[in-house]
Scaffold this motif. Structure first.
Motif, PDB file in Angstrom:
ATOM      1  N   PRO A   1       0.825  -1.203   0.000  1.00 43.10           N
ATOM      2  CA  PRO A   1       0.000   0.000   0.000  1.00 43.10           C
ATOM      3  C   PRO A   1       0.857   1.249   0.000  1.00 43.10           C
ATOM      4  N   PRO A   2       0.338   2.379  -0.459  1.00 41.34           N
ATOM      5  CA  PRO A   2       1.080   3.631  -0.314  1.00 41.34           C
ATOM      6  C   PRO A   2       1.156   4.031   1.149  1.00 41.34           C
ATOM      7  N   VAL A   3       2.086   4.909   1.471  1.00 32.96           N
ATOM      8  CA  VAL A   3       2.141   5.429   2.838  1.00 32.96           C
ATOM      9  C   VAL A   3       0.822   6.112   3.146  1.00 32.96           C
ATOM     10  N   VAL A   4       0.223   5.744   4.271  1.00 31.92           N
ATOM     11  CA  VAL A   4      -1.084   6.276   4.626  1.00 31.92           C
ATOM     12  C   VAL A   4      -1.005   7.788   4.802  1.00 31.92           C
ATOM     13  N   GLN A   5      -1.964   8.485   4.208  1.00 28.00           N
ATOM     14  CA  GLN A   5      -1.974   9.934   4.323  1.00 28.00           C
ATOM     15  C   GLN A   5      -2.030  10.340   5.791  1.00 28.00           C
ATOM     16  N   GLY A   6      -1.202  11.287   6.156  1.00 21.71           N
ATOM     17  CA  GLY A   6      -1.123  11.713   7.551  1.00 21.71           C
ATOM     18  C   GLY A   6       0.053  11.104   8.285  1.00 21.71           C
ATOM     19  N   HIS A   7       0.578   9.989   7.751  1.00 22.76           N
ATOM     20  CA  HIS A   7       1.772   9.393   8.335  1.00 22.76           C
ATOM     21  C   HIS A   7       2.996   9.995   7.665  1.00 22.76           C
ATOM     22  N   LYS A   8       3.920  10.476   8.457  1.00 20.70           N
ATOM     23  CA  LYS A   8       5.088  11.197   7.943  1.00 20.70           C
ATOM     24  C   LYS A   8       6.247  10.225   7.795  1.00 20.70           C
ATOM     25  N   TYR A   9       6.635   9.940   6.559  1.00 16.77           N
ATOM     26  CA  TYR A   9       7.650   8.941   6.263  1.00 16.77           C
ATOM     27  C   TYR A   9       8.896   9.618   5.711  1.00 16.77           C
ATOM     28  N   PHE A  10      10.060   9.269   6.270  1.00 15.20           N
ATOM     29  CA  PHE A  10      11.324   9.834   5.829  1.00 15.20           C
ATOM     30  C   PHE A  10      12.279   8.691   5.489  1.00 15.20           C
ATOM     31  N   ASP A  11      12.691   8.634   4.238  1.00 14.82           N
ATOM     32  CA  ASP A  11      13.622   7.601   3.784  1.00 14.82           C
ATOM     33  C   ASP A  11      15.041   8.140   3.909  1.00 14.82           C
ATOM     34  N   GLU A  12      15.761   7.688   4.924  1.00 18.24           N
ATOM     35  CA  GLU A  12      17.121   8.161   5.193  1.00 18.24           C
ATOM     36  C   GLU A  12      18.180   7.128   4.797  1.00 18.24           C
ATOM     37  N   ARG A  13      17.797   6.104   4.045  1.00 14.27           N
ATOM     38  CA  ARG A  13      18.737   5.028   3.747  1.00 14.27           C
ATOM     39  C   ARG A  13      19.969   5.513   2.981  1.00 14.27           C
ATOM     40  N   ASN A  14      19.793   6.441   2.067  1.00 11.73           N
ATOM     41  CA  ASN A  14      20.926   6.920   1.284  1.00 11.73           C
ATOM     42  C   ASN A  14      21.874   7.795   2.095  1.00 11.73           C
ATOM     43  N   LYS A  15      21.369   8.373   3.196  1.00 13.59           N
ATOM     44  CA  LYS A  15      22.181   9.254   4.030  1.00 13.59           C
ATOM     45  C   LYS A  15      22.774   8.522   5.241  1.00 13.59           C
ATOM     46  N   HIS A  16      22.232   7.390   5.564  1.00 11.70           N
ATOM     47  CA  HIS A  16      22.637   6.665   6.762  1.00 11.70           C
ATOM     48  C   HIS A  16      24.008   6.014   6.551  1.00 11.70           C
TER      49      HIS A  16
END
Length: 277
Positions: free
Chosen positions: A68-83
């Protein structure tokens, strides 16, 4: 091309240097090749060189629609490239999708806060902040050092804050050494609990979309005697028991623990009468 790259990233394959840049380079071909092999399809060397074929694109579409897509209202941050990924296992850095069997819940026992960059020192797949942000730090198939001998088949979720081992019992809250001030247990905000539950569901869905199956959920306590209060009754009941009821996951049962771990106490789960905190 960007669509295929975005699908690969959503499915848990990292493109750490270039991301979804629209260029079919070696990084994208590597991730695409991993996807094909796990789908039981031909390796990219058997296909037209440096291309994503029609059957391959169709397989990506099918897998992508399974999450499913990230549920609207849930704040998702993809930090994999920076980690920095310093917490990845040196001896066994990756697991196959078929090996991803369980989720482990943790509390940070500190307060890392809301800025994603503050989480870059943590060896964990996902962090959940007090306001309900979800921060992804590792690919689901990366083995990182979050839970001892659970590591080789689990995805870890850290819930930010300090929580009593047993809700309402102040003596079960871990205290830092003086001169640090004495703590009182935190609550679990609704936004944080909702984000943690959404994260669990997303892990289950992504693993399933890649041909695997999550069957278990565990507290860190079960693999480490030093983590008696991890993640604590409040988190376990709001997220761990919820996941068992919603998705049929198991925690291993009344007697289950590994290594120096501890069983789940009756204070966390009324099914386990006789299990002490």
């Amino acid at each position: 091309m960007k669509t295929a790259q975005q699908q690969l990233i959503a499915l848990g394959y990292s493109l750490p240097r270039y991301g979804a840049d629209g260029d079919l380079g070696d990084e994208t071909l590597r991730a695409y090749g991993e996807f094909l092999v796990l789908e039981g399809m031909r390796a990219p060397t058997d296909e037209v060189p440096k291309s994503i074929t029609v059957p391959g694109a169709a397989a990506l579409d099918r897998a992508f629609t399974g999450i499913p897509p990230v549920v609207q209202g849930h704040k998702y941050f993809d930090e994999r490239n920076k980690h920095p990924h310093d917490g990845r296992s040196k001896s066994y850095p990756y697991m196959k999708w078929s090996e991803v069997k369980a989720i482990v819940l943790h509390q940070t026992a500190t307060q890392l806060g809301e800025k994603p960059e503050r989480w870059h020192s943590v060896p964990i797949h996902f962090g959940i902040t007090r306001s309900g942000k979800t921060i992804q730090l590792y690919d689901l198939t990366e083995v990182c050092n979050h839970a001892g001998n659970f590591n080789r088949w689990t995805v870890g979720v850290e819930i930010d804050g300090w929580f009593a081992g047993v809700e309402g019992r102040a003596e079960t809250l871990w205290q830092p050494k003086p001169p640090a001030p004495k703590r009182t247990a935190m609550n679990l905000p609704a936004a944080q609990a909702d984000a943690a539950r959404a994260c669990v569901k997303r892990i289950i869905d992504i693993v399933a979309a890649n041909g695997g199956k999550v069957t278990h959920i565990h507290p860190h306590r079960q693999s480490s005697g030093d983590r008696q209060s991890d993640p604590g009754s409040l988190i376990w009941q709001a997220v761990g028991l919820w996941a068992q009821q919603q998705f049929g996951l198991s925690d291993g049962g009344k007697s289950y623990k590994i290594d120096t771990g501890r069983t789940i106490p009756v204070d966390w789960d009324s099914r386990y009468a006789g299990n002490k905190y």
